[in-house]
Design a protein around this motif. Structure first.
Motif, PDB file in Angstrom:
ATOM      1  N   LEU A  58       0.833  -1.210   0.000  1.00  0.00           N
ATOM      2  CA  LEU A  58       0.000   0.000   0.000  1.00  0.00           C
ATOM      3  C   LEU A  58       0.866   1.257   0.000  1.00  0.00           C
ATOM      4  N   ASP A  59       1.946   1.237   0.797  1.00  0.00           N
ATOM      5  CA  ASP A  59       2.844   2.397   0.831  1.00  0.00           C
ATOM      6  C   ASP A  59       3.469   2.633  -0.538  1.00  0.00           C
ATOM      7  N   LYS A  60       3.838   1.545  -1.219  1.00  0.00           N
ATOM      8  CA  LYS A  60       4.440   1.680  -2.548  1.00  0.00           C
ATOM      9  C   LYS A  60       3.445   2.285  -3.531  1.00  0.00           C
ATOM     10  N   LEU A  61       2.191   1.800  -3.484  1.00  0.00           N
ATOM     11  CA  LEU A  61       1.162   2.331  -4.375  1.00  0.00           C
ATOM     12  C   LEU A  61       0.890   3.807  -4.105  1.00  0.00           C
ATOM     13  N   TYR A  62       0.772   4.128  -2.818  1.00  0.00           N
ATOM     14  CA  TYR A  62       0.479   5.525  -2.473  1.00  0.00           C
ATOM     15  C   TYR A  62       1.600   6.449  -2.931  1.00  0.00           C
ATOM     16  N   LYS A  63       2.817   5.962  -2.806  1.00  0.00           N
ATOM     17  CA  LYS A  63       3.952   6.790  -3.226  1.00  0.00           C
ATOM     18  C   LYS A  63       3.886   7.054  -4.726  1.00  0.00           C
ATOM     19  N   GLU A  64       3.628   5.981  -5.494  1.00  0.00           N
ATOM     20  CA  GLU A  64       3.545   6.138  -6.941  1.00  0.00           C
ATOM     21  C   GLU A  64       2.349   6.999  -7.336  1.00  0.00           C
ATOM     22  N   LEU A  65       1.214   6.763  -6.646  1.00  0.00           N
ATOM     23  CA  LEU A  65       0.022   7.567  -6.938  1.00  0.00           C
ATOM     24  C   LEU A  65       0.267   9.041  -6.631  1.00  0.00           C
ATOM     25  N   ASN A  66       0.943   9.278  -5.489  1.00  0.00           N
ATOM     26  CA  ASN A  66       1.208  10.684  -5.114  1.00  0.00           C
ATOM     27  C   ASN A  66       2.074  11.363  -6.163  1.00  0.00           C
ATOM     28  N   VAL A  67       3.089  10.649  -6.665  1.00  0.00           N
ATOM     29  CA  VAL A  67       3.970  11.216  -7.694  1.00  0.00           C
ATOM     30  C   VAL A  67       3.187  11.495  -8.959  1.00  0.00           C
ATOM     31  N   SER A  68       2.357  10.507  -9.356  1.00  0.00           N
ATOM     32  CA  SER A  68       1.580  10.663 -10.590  1.00  0.00           C
ATOM     33  C   SER A  68       0.585  11.813 -10.475  1.00  0.00           C
ATOM     34  N   VAL A  69      -0.137  11.822  -9.362  1.00  0.00           N
ATOM     35  CA  VAL A  69      -1.137  12.877  -9.145  1.00  0.00           C
ATOM     36  C   VAL A  69      -0.457  14.239  -9.078  1.00  0.00           C
ATOM     37  N   ALA A  70       0.672  14.283  -8.391  1.00  0.00           N
ATOM     38  CA  ALA A  70       1.376  15.558  -8.265  1.00  0.00           C
ATOM     39  C   ALA A  70       1.843  16.050  -9.626  1.00  0.00           C
ATOM     40  N   ARG A  71       2.347  15.128 -10.462  1.00  0.00           N
ATOM     41  CA  ARG A  71       2.813  15.527 -11.792  1.00  0.00           C
ATOM     42  C   ARG A  71       1.647  16.060 -12.625  1.00  0.00           C
ATOM     43  N   ARG A  72       0.500  15.385 -12.541  1.00  0.00           N
ATOM     44  CA  ARG A  72      -0.663  15.830 -13.317  1.00  0.00           C
ATOM     45  C   ARG A  72      -1.171  17.180 -12.830  1.00  0.00           C
ATOM     46  N   ARG A  73      -1.169  17.353 -11.503  1.00  0.00           N
ATOM     47  CA  ARG A  73      -1.618  18.643 -10.962  1.00  0.00           C
ATOM     48  C   ARG A  73      -0.672  19.773 -11.373  1.00  0.00           C
ATOM     49  N   GLU A  76       4.490  27.196   3.877  1.00  0.00           N
ATOM     50  CA  GLU A  76       4.903  27.359   5.267  1.00  0.00           C
ATOM     51  C   GLU A  76       3.984  26.615   6.217  1.00  0.00           C
ATOM     52  N   ALA A  77       2.675  26.602   5.909  1.00  0.00           N
ATOM     53  CA  ALA A  77       1.720  25.903   6.778  1.00  0.00           C
ATOM     54  C   ALA A  77       1.994  24.394   6.767  1.00  0.00           C
ATOM     55  N   ILE A  78       2.247  23.846   5.551  1.00  0.00           N
ATOM     56  CA  ILE A  78       2.535  22.410   5.454  1.00  0.00           C
ATOM     57  C   ILE A  78       3.845  22.087   6.167  1.00  0.00           C
ATOM     58  N   LYS A  79       4.829  22.972   5.987  1.00  0.00           N
ATOM     59  CA  LYS A  79       6.134  22.771   6.622  1.00  0.00           C
ATOM     60  C   LYS A  79       5.980  22.725   8.143  1.00  0.00           C
ATOM     61  N   GLN A  80       5.172  23.633   8.698  1.00  0.00           N
ATOM     62  CA  GLN A  80       4.945  23.654  10.142  1.00  0.00           C
ATOM     63  C   GLN A  80       4.269  22.367  10.606  1.00  0.00           C
ATOM     64  N   VAL A 123       3.334  12.098   7.245  1.00  0.00           N
ATOM     65  CA  VAL A 123       4.494  12.982   7.037  1.00  0.00           C
ATOM     66  C   VAL A 123       4.958  12.919   5.592  1.00  0.00           C
ATOM     67  N   GLN A 124       5.036  11.680   5.028  1.00  0.00           N
ATOM     68  CA  GLN A 124       5.487  11.554   3.638  1.00  0.00           C
ATOM     69  C   GLN A 124       4.515  12.235   2.680  1.00  0.00           C
ATOM     70  N   LYS A 125       3.197  12.062   2.939  1.00  0.00           N
ATOM     71  CA  LYS A 125       2.175  12.710   2.086  1.00  0.00           C
ATOM     72  C   LYS A 125       2.325  14.230   2.152  1.00  0.00           C
ATOM     73  N   LEU A 126       2.560  14.764   3.355  1.00  0.00           N
ATOM     74  CA  LEU A 126       2.724  16.219   3.500  1.00  0.00           C
ATOM     75  C   LEU A 126       3.980  16.696   2.773  1.00  0.00           C
ATOM     76  N   ASP A 179       3.246  16.937  -0.802  1.00  0.00           N
ATOM     77  CA  ASP A 179       2.469  18.161  -1.064  1.00  0.00           C
ATOM     78  C   ASP A 179       3.372  19.387  -1.053  1.00  0.00           C
ATOM     79  N   MET A 180       4.351  19.404  -0.132  1.00  0.00           N
ATOM     80  CA  MET A 180       5.297  20.533  -0.090  1.00  0.00           C
ATOM     81  C   MET A 180       6.078  20.635  -1.400  1.00  0.00           C
ATOM     82  N   ASN A 181       6.522  19.506  -1.896  1.00  0.00           N
ATOM     83  CA  ASN A 181       7.283  19.522  -3.153  1.00  0.00           C
ATOM     84  C   ASN A 181       6.433  20.047  -4.309  1.00  0.00           C
TER      85      ASN A 181
END
Length: 638
Positions: A532-547, A578-582, A612-615, A618-620
């Protein structure tokens, strides 16, 4: 306040006490200025002197003796009492040395008591410095010595005044002898007796010494000039005086090789006192012998002056170094401390600076106390606020510990229940509530968690033993969950549309499946979350790239809305960043306080790590959006 801070507060006493013993005692005011100014006046005793003149009369200084090293305060007190109640001469250098030695031992003893108190588990904030009877005795004896010195000073001043009157009478007598050559010849023996009497009379007031000696020398020379003695007697006196003054010149010249500058200076004062008591030499040699003695004196005076100029330069350098340390501590104290980690980090930095401070010598006397007070104020400010912070943390820890103890009592009350379904729900609810409670100290936290876990495990183990008939169903559930994990693994190896929807559907199916065998639970849990962690990581990268791509495509339309549209969007994104970083820092601080030894408690840590990884992802994404806006602005400017 930290123990280091308590120790640092004693430094002011130590520095001021030791510095009082640094300056040598002035012997010849005609040759040197006040030592408190630490610079002799070069050749002050000879600048305006006539050819045969020597420096003003002053009591010669005693030869410096090696100072004893005292090991205990008792030794110091015994010596102070001997001086205070005995008849021996009062030596300022020894008294200053005793004072310095006592306070060094006194401060070392106080620091040792504080260290022993802290090592025994005592609270540094509650430590109280107890009065020291030895210090009170020392101060009382020093008061007696001070009174003796004042009394001696008055007696010496009275004696100097009496000596002044005696010498004035001798001058008047010699003056009366030179009224005529005949009288001078007749009174030669009386004149020699007056010279002997003059030499036997010692100190006079310093401000009168030079003028008195010049008048005496004037009338003595006039007397000799009027004498019509036979030439052999006159030449014998001149020759004898020349020999004596030549030896003094040689002695003064040898002092240039004396390694101890202060000792050489004091020895020179003795030679000056002897020189002035010797009678005149022949007129053609007076300037020559005086200039030789004066030249040797100049060498010693310059070395003495350079010595104290070096001390002043070193003190100025020390002041600059201490000022820099003050600025460092003030800068550290001004920084924001977001958690206990920051407080401890900054504490270590300040303690290191305090250690460096103690390696630096004295600053100039006028600034020494001021610079130390500035340094101590900055340290006090920091450690005072640190103490207040940890006081509040302790209060919060206590409240959290009380809440957790209450949950432990509830769990223990349920651990022997046989109402499996209802009690299971209640214990699970208690476990969820446990996760919402804040941190406690690590050692206590581990102890409370283990106690809580034991109560829960006792119930669930009993329930599992009673539910042996459910093992078949649990085995079936195990197979179902493994099939779902296999499907999730297959998704990680293929690329396609709607992957997120597929994953979400399988997660819901997995969560809907009931319990699995207890022994397989942890292993299955690890397999499930790994894929699940592997999928979420890949999904986050894909979603982030599309966004990010969509965002870049919309930048042109955004720019057309107005000249400030991009800047406003950038400012919004920066606030979001800054909010996400905090939030990330908050999670990471909380993770630093968690230490769950049981595998059954790892789920909370895993969940927080995923958040933490998801945040961070999002920061990136936000950071890349800001870079895209900056690139667009640059393109428009070009």
């Amino acid at each position: 306040m930290d123990s280091q801070d308590n120790i640092l507060q004693q430094e002011n006493i130590n520095e001021e006490t030791i510095q009082e013993a640094q300056a040598p005692e002035v012997v010849n005011e005609e040759v040197a200025q006040e030592v408190t100014e630490k610079a002799p006046v070069e050749e002050a005793s000879v600048e305006e002197a006539p050819a045969e003149e020597a420096p003003a009369e002053e009591t010669p200084a005693e030869e410096a003796k090696p100072l004893k090293v005292y090991e205990t305060k008792k030794e110091v007190l015994d010596r102070i009492k001997d001086i205070a109640h005995g008849d021996e001469p009062l030596q300022k250098e020894e008294i200053d040395h005793l004072k310095t030695s006592f306070y060094k031992l006194h401060i070392a003893e106080r620091e040792a008591k504080l260290k022993a108190y802290i090592d025994a588990g005592g609270d540094p904030e509650a430590y109280q410095i107890t009065p020291d009877d030895d210090e009170e005795v020392f101060k009382a004896e020093m008061g007696i010595i001070k009174e003796k010195r004042q009394k001696l000073f008055k007696e010496q001043e009275a004696e100097k005044q009496e000596n002044l009157e005696k010498k004035l009478r001798i001058i008047e007598k010699i003056k009366s002898m030179i009224t005529s050559p005949e009288e001078a010849n007749k009174a030669y023996q009386e004149f020699k007796a007056l010279q002997t009497e003059w030499r036997e009379i010692k100190n006079v007031p310093a401000e009168k010494a030079s003028e008195l000696w010049r008048n005496y020398q004037l009338y003595v020379e006039q007397f000799y000039d009027l004498l019509k003695l036979n030439s052999e007697a006159r030449e014998y006196d001149f020759k004898k005086n020349l020999e004596l003054k030549t030896r003094l010149c040689e002695a003064a010249e040898k002092l240039a090789d004396e390694p101890d500058v202060i000792s050489a200076f004091h020895q020179l004062q003795k030679l000056h006192a002897e020189y002035r008591e010797i009678g005149p030499v022949s007129k053609d040699l007076r300037d020559e012998i005086w200039n030789r003695f004066k030249a040797a004196s100049t060498v010693i005076n310059k070395r003495h002056q350079q010595h104290f100029e070096g001390i002043r330069a070193k003190e100025e350098e020390n002041l600059a170094r201490k000022t820099a340390l003050c600025e460092k501590v003030e800068a550290i104290a001004a920084q924001e401390n977001k958690g206990s980690g920051d407080w401890e980090k900054h504490s270590k930095e300040i303690i290191d600076i305090q250690a460096e401070w103690k390696t630096i010598g004295f600053a100039p006397q006028k600034m020494n106390v001021k610079i130390f007070e500035r340094f101590r104020a900055a340290c006090d400010d920091f450690f005072g606020r640190k103490a207040e912070y940890f006081k509040n943390v302790k209060t919060t820890f206590k409240e959290n510990a009380d809440k957790k103890r209450a949950l432990i009592e509830k769990a223990k009350a349920l651990q022997d229940s046989t109402d499996w379904r209802s009690t299971s729900d209640k214990l699970i609810a208690l476990q969820k509530e446990w996760k919402t409670i804040g941190m406690v100290p690590k050692k206590l936290g581990d102890q409370l968690w283990q106690e809580f876990l034991d109560a829960c495990n006792k119930f669930f183990e009993a329930r599992n033993a009673a539910g042996a008939g459910q093992r078949g169903e649990e085995r079936t559930n195990l197979e179902k969950k493994r099939e779902i994990i296999a499907k999730l693994q297959a998704i990680t190896e293929e690329a396609g549309e709607n992957i997120q929807e597929q994953v979400q559907k399988l997660v819901e199916e997995y969560q809907a499946v009931g319990h699995v065998p207890f022994k397989e639970k942890d292993k299955l849990y690890d397999e499930y979350h790994a894929v699940l962690d592997k999928l979420y990581k890949e999904l986050n990268v894909s979603v982030a790239r599309r966004r990010l791509n969509n965002f870049k495509q919309n930048l042109k339309q955004m720019a057309e809305r107005g000249e400030n549209a991009l800047d406003n969007e950038r400012a919004r994104l920066y606030r979001q960043y800054e909010a996400i970083k905090q939030e990330v820092q908050t999670y990471e601080n909380n993770l630093g306080f968690l230490n769950v030894s049981s595998k059954k408690g790892n789920s909370l840590i895993d969940e927080m790590n995923r958040k933490v990884q998801k945040l961070k992802d999002d920061m990136n994404l936000v950071r890349e959006k800001i870079k895209a806006i900056d690139a667009k602005n640059k393109e428009q400017q070009e």
